[in-house]
Design an enzyme around this catalytic site. Structure first.
Site, PDB file in Angstrom:
ATOM      1  N   ARG A 203       7.444  -9.589  16.244  1.00  0.00           N
ATOM      2  CA  ARG A 203       8.150  -8.468  15.616  1.00  0.00           C
ATOM      3  C   ARG A 203       7.573  -7.172  16.158  1.00  0.00           C
ATOM      4  O   ARG A 203       6.372  -6.922  16.049  1.00  0.00           O
ATOM      5  CB  ARG A 203       7.952  -8.533  14.097  1.00  0.00           C
TER       6      ARG A 203
ATOM      7  N   HIS B 190       4.814   0.011  -0.238  1.00  0.00           N
ATOM      8  CA  HIS B 190       5.590  -0.845   0.661  1.00  0.00           C
ATOM      9  C   HIS B 190       4.675  -1.848   1.352  1.00  0.00           C
ATOM     10  O   HIS B 190       3.454  -1.702   1.353  1.00  0.00           O
ATOM     11  CB  HIS B 190       6.316   0.009   1.710  1.00  0.00           C
TER      12      HIS B 190
ATOM     13  N   HIS C 192       0.857  -1.192   0.000  1.00  0.00           N
ATOM     14  CA  HIS C 192       0.000   0.000   0.000  1.00  0.00           C
ATOM     15  C   HIS C 192       0.888   1.236   0.000  1.00  0.00           C
ATOM     16  O   HIS C 192       2.114   1.142   0.141  1.00  0.00           O
ATOM     17  CB  HIS C 192      -0.897   0.014   1.245  1.00  0.00           C
TER      18      HIS C 192
ATOM     19  N   ASP D 285       0.931   5.313   1.819  1.00  0.00           N
ATOM     20  CA  ASP D 285       0.389   5.877   3.061  1.00  0.00           C
ATOM     21  C   ASP D 285      -0.491   7.103   2.883  1.00  0.00           C
ATOM     22  O   ASP D 285      -1.176   7.498   3.822  1.00  0.00           O
ATOM     23  CB  ASP D 285       1.538   6.212   4.019  1.00  0.00           C
TER      24      ASP D 285
END
Length: 740
Positions: A661, A651, A579, A581
């Site tokens: 994570r 990204h 996508h 931002d």
């Protein structure tokens, strides 16, 4: 001894005439009001201001409180009368002859006008007494009466009520420097409690909504459902009330020179102008009701968010039919939302295809969306055919309402605006193009020692991209990981990820971390590191990309993604799909449209990583096709990825197949209006903690000295109506102010 308040006058010229009149007529104005009629709001307000400037605090309190009460009463009566008359005077346009259609239409209009006049006169008295000037209406909308009221209450030693009035004004006017000082000094007065700072105008649906979300975050789903459903009812009630008040008088934009001149518009032009004004007001009601007190902009997708929370809460409560209903209702707003479509398929597997098909979305919400779409189409028609401007505001169900000619104009305008920063053949430029003009990256003059540039845009095969290392120390990563574990609000592994069913997801904002630290639920040092390092990243991004204007925080979260069931083999999904931002990525067209529902105000993005003891989870950039990977980044403690937020930097995140994570996600904006309000509250909490620490270190000696310094120092108020009142509460060296 309690500190006194002194004013700071800065609208003297504008209100000199008003003050002169007040001096000529020292007694409150009185008019004859028939028994049973409601006293006019503007009269009460004017009398309250007069009493205020004469230091008649008791009268000022009486008039101002009554003005606020009557203002609410008038609004409620108007809302109720419009609702009543809407039901009693329906349009019946089943006549085929055009001449009689006109008569039928205007007959209904006349009856509705008569109904409204009768209803409002019966409950309020003569209607003309309750029509406010635009200036007075704006004062009440901006909560100015509370600014006058707080000082009058303070002067009469009603401290608790004074604080509530001051806070009520401050919530809607957080940039008022004088009230900031008032609030700061109210907080250090003896006996003042945090609960004294009440917003007397707080919308009940926001109180219930925040309570529901808090319960949701601690997995109390049954209780969350109750709060959210009550909040939704209140939201829809406020929404309808807002729309009802749009049916007000026509607000002409004629110039001063043209006032009094005969209008050249014919009947239908006048009707069209007024009705477009009403429709525009109605469209803005979603934004009005979706804006929390103290916030400068509405919460994006606020109304649909109810059904996102509710569908999962009902699922966890094993009420699958209600979960399916809420999922279908969410899809009324966002029909192409893939996650919710997958959820609906899950509910179908639990309930069966036939039963799921028989469950409709909520009818009242479907009507809200359909009504909004119809109004948008009318407004687009008015913009296209009559030249009356209209800009869509809400971020749901907006596409498809504009006529093709309007879309063409919008695309042409967008291309014109983008032409100075992007090649003509692509809305955001090709991979090797630099759509950012002459702006250069600067890795040689970073503002923090020890931070190094590992990969620049060239190494990452793109533009406006960078990877830095050394932003965090190992000990800081440990503190932040502990904060994420203890303060994430969803336990160690969090709730199901909104992006994939194969991971768990937890998040905590800076403000929430600081509040938990004050409650001793998490370590204060960890929360402070969180606040400090995010500011460090903001300065690094500003410095490296040589931004011409300052960056403000748009949103910040410490996010942990956890593989749902240990190591997972052969996963084909992503932890976060590709996508951009601040624009809607269109891989087929290889374009990215900077338009709602994207966060169009975002300018830069940054991700600061805390660990690397997991499998998968690599960050990657792609081309506009969302398939061709141009660069991959392996996270580790203290590594920062930063980039511009547009279509030049699509990204995503690879699947986390084992372990957890964690990273801090930050988005920045050049728009001060769209800066994160929670960040400002967090900054205030930090400042307050420093002030409290300094006060405790200085002890009683300074407090006694301050009391002596302020004792006996008579201070007078100078000001005028436009000065909007009480200025700083001062415990420092007082300054004399002269009256006008």
């Amino acid at each position: 001894m309690m500190p006194l308040l002194y004013p700071y006058c800065h609208y003297l010229q504008y209100y000199a005439t008003l003050v002169f009149i007040l001096l000529l007529f020292p007694l409150p104005i009185a008019i004859t009001v028939k028994p049973g009629s409601l006293e006019p709001v503007d009269l009460l307000y004017n009398n309250g201001i007069q009493a205020y400037f004469q230091n008649d605090w008791e009268s000022a309190i009486e008039y101002l409180e009554k003005a606020l009460h009557n203002y609410d009463k008038v609004r409620k009566v108007k809302q109720d009368c419009r609702s009543k008359c809407e039901g009693e005077t329906q349009f019946h346009l089943n006549v085929t002859d055009g001449f009689f259609q006109d008569l039928s239409f205007f007959d209904t209009i006349l009856k509705k006008a008569d109904c409204l006049k009768f209803c409002e006169t019966l409950l309020l008295g003569p209607i003309s007494l309750h029509r406010l000037s635009r200036e007075v209406e704006n004062d009440f909308q901006e909560r100015v009466p509370y600014n006058y009221l707080q000082l009058a209450l303070f002067k009469t030693e009603r401290l608790t009520k004074a604080i509530a009035a001051a806070h009520t004004f401050f919530v809607l006017n957080p940039d008022d420097e004088d009230m900031k000082r008032n609030i700061k000094n109210y907080r250090i007065m003896p006996g003042v409690k945090a609960s004294d700072f009440q917003d007397l105008e707080a919308a009940s649906h926001w109180v219930l909504y925040n309570a529901g979300v808090s319960l949701y975050e601690v997995e109390k789903y049954e209780e969350a459902i109750q709060q959210l459903e009550m909040s939704l009812l209140e939201f829809l009630s406020e929404y309808e009330k807002c729309r009802a008040l749009c049916d007000g008088p026509y607000e002409s934009e004629e110039s001063e020179e043209s006032k009094g001149e005969e209008s050249s518009q014919d009947l239908y032009e006048v009707i069209a102008d007024h009705y477009v004004q009403i429709l525009t007001c109605r469209q803005n009601c979603i934004q009005t009701v979706s804006t929390e007190s103290g916030k400068s902009s509405p919460t994006e997708g606020f109304l649909p968010s109810y059904f996102n929370y509710l569908q999962f809460s009902y699922y966890m409560a094993k009420k699958y039919d209600k979960a399916a209903e809420c999922a279908k209702t969410y899809l009324v707003f966002f029909p192409s939302d893939e996650t919710m479509q997958q959820n609906l398929q899950s509910y179908e597997a639990l309930l069966g295809q036939e039963m799921t098909a028989s469950i409709p979305p909520r009818e009242n919400l479907r009507s809200v969306v359909e009504q909004s779409l119809m109004e948008k189409k009318m407004l687009h028609f008015a913009a296209d055919s009559l030249g009356i401007p209209f800009t869509e505001q809400d971020l749901w169900s907006s596409r498809g309402t504009a006529p093709q000619s309007t879309k063409v104009k919008q695309r042409v305008e967008k291309s014109r605006l983008m032409s100075s920063v992007a090649p003509k053949e692509n809305a955001f430029g090709k991979k090797d193009d630099n759509p950012w003009g002459d702006k250069q990256e600067d890795g040689d003059n970073l503002p923090f020692p020890g931070v190094t540039v590992t990969f620049d845009s060239a190494a990452l095969k793109g533009s406006q991209r960078v990877v830095m290392d050394g932003v965090l120390s190992d000990s800081e990563c440990t503190q932040l990981l502990e904060l994420a574990t203890t303060g994430g609000g969803e336990g160690h592994q969090g709730r199901r990820s909104p992006h994939t069913p194969n991971e768990r997801f937890s998040a905590i904002t800076v403000l929430k971390a600081l509040k938990l630290a004050l409650q001793q639920a998490v370590a204060w040092d960890g929360a402070l590191v969180y606040h400090t390092v995010t500011e460090k990243v903001r300065l690094l991004v500003e410095s490296y990309f040589n931004t011409q204007n300052p960056l403000y925080f748009s949103f910040t979260q410490l996010i942990c993604r956890t593989a749902a069931e240990g190591k997972q083999e052969n996963r084909s999904d992503l932890s976060h799909a590709v996508h951009a931002d601040n624009c809607i990525l269109d891989p087929e067209e290889k374009k990215c449209w900077r338009e709602p529902p994207a966060y169009v105000f975002r300018d830069y993005s940054a991700f600061l990583y805390l660990n690397d003891n997991y499998e998968g989870g690599d960050f990657f950039f792609t081309d506009l096709d969302a398939k061709t990977v141009t660069a991959e980044v392996r996270p580790k403690c203290g590594r920062l990825v930063a980039f511009s937020s547009g279509g030049e930097n699509p990204h995503g995140v690879q699947a986390v197949t084992s372990g957890q994570r964690c990273a801090i996600a930050m988005w920045f904006t050049h728009s001060e209006q769209n800066q994160e309000q929670e960040r400002l509250e967090a900054d205030e909490l930090i400042e307050k903690s420093k002030t409290s620490q300094e006060s405790s270190e200085m002890g009683d000696v300074k407090e006694d000295a301050a009391s002596k310094k302020t004792a006996g120092q008579g201070r007078r108020w100078s000001g005028n109506a436009k000065n909007k009142i009480p200025k700083a509460v001062s415990v420092d060296t007082p300054k004399e102010k002269d009256e006008l």
